[in-house]
Design a protein around this motif. Sequence first.
Motif, PDB file in Angstrom:
ATOM      1  N   ASN A 181       0.805  -1.225   0.000  1.00 56.77           N
ATOM      2  CA  ASN A 181       0.000   0.000   0.000  1.00 56.77           C
ATOM      3  C   ASN A 181       0.836   1.272   0.000  1.00 56.77           C
ATOM      4  N   SER A 190      -2.105   1.499  -4.586  1.00 53.82           N
ATOM      5  CA  SER A 190      -3.305   0.686  -4.512  1.00 53.82           C
ATOM      6  C   SER A 190      -3.515   0.334  -3.048  1.00 53.82           C
ATOM      7  N   TRP A 230      -6.427  -1.863  -0.460  1.00 54.72           N
ATOM      8  CA  TRP A 230      -7.633  -2.664  -0.271  1.00 54.72           C
ATOM      9  C   TRP A 230      -8.305  -2.203   1.018  1.00 54.72           C
ATOM     10  N   GLU A 262     -12.950  -6.809  -4.567  1.00 56.08           N
ATOM     11  CA  GLU A 262     -11.878  -7.797  -4.434  1.00 56.08           C
ATOM     12  C   GLU A 262     -11.904  -8.382  -3.027  1.00 56.08           C
ATOM     13  N   ARG A 297     -10.747  -2.683  -3.709  1.00 61.30           N
ATOM     14  CA  ARG A 297      -9.397  -2.189  -3.987  1.00 61.30           C
ATOM     15  C   ARG A 297      -9.541  -0.857  -4.719  1.00 61.30           C
ATOM     16  N   ASP A 329      -7.342   1.813  -6.820  1.00 66.17           N
ATOM     17  CA  ASP A 329      -6.090   2.077  -7.538  1.00 66.17           C
ATOM     18  C   ASP A 329      -6.057   3.565  -7.870  1.00 66.17           C
TER      19      ASP A 329
END
Length: 164
Positions: free
Chosen positions: A7, A21, A23, A117, A122, A124
């Motif tokens: 991350n 990115s 999550w 996800e 997620r 991006d």
Amino acid sequence: MHVAVDNMPELAGDEKAIESSRWFNAPRWMVWEAFADPKQVVEWWGPHGFTATIAEMDLHAGGKWRMVMHGPDGTDYPGEMTFLEIAPGERAQLKMVGGKEGGHPVRFTISIAWTEENAGTRVDWRIEYASREQRDENVRAYGAVQGLRDLFERLGALLEKKLQ
């Protein structure tokens, strides 16, 4: 798209972008709403210690988003974004002009994608500058890499609070 490990925002391989990115343990619609609702945006947009005031947020292609980030030292950072593309809950692209009040304006494009996800979402994020030199100057002058990391941490805290 290059995705950063752990991350942590990274300077992209094309040498003129910053990419990251992250999550989130939250449904995509909730993460999208945190971006699309100005009342929620002001709770997480910007680095730690900053606050934000939104004057306008017209969420459609061609719409304007005018805001001011307020630094912990009292410095204001006005910005104006133009939405280039909006696909609710999927992707957004914005052209940004902003920077320190009275300073030289910084210009870049932000591309964001939301993807379901592993029972979460997620996100991006890509910040693209016209050149490597402009990217590097923004990293030096404004701490853009750490700022993106802080932004994700603040968004995560907001989502956790909403899920409680």
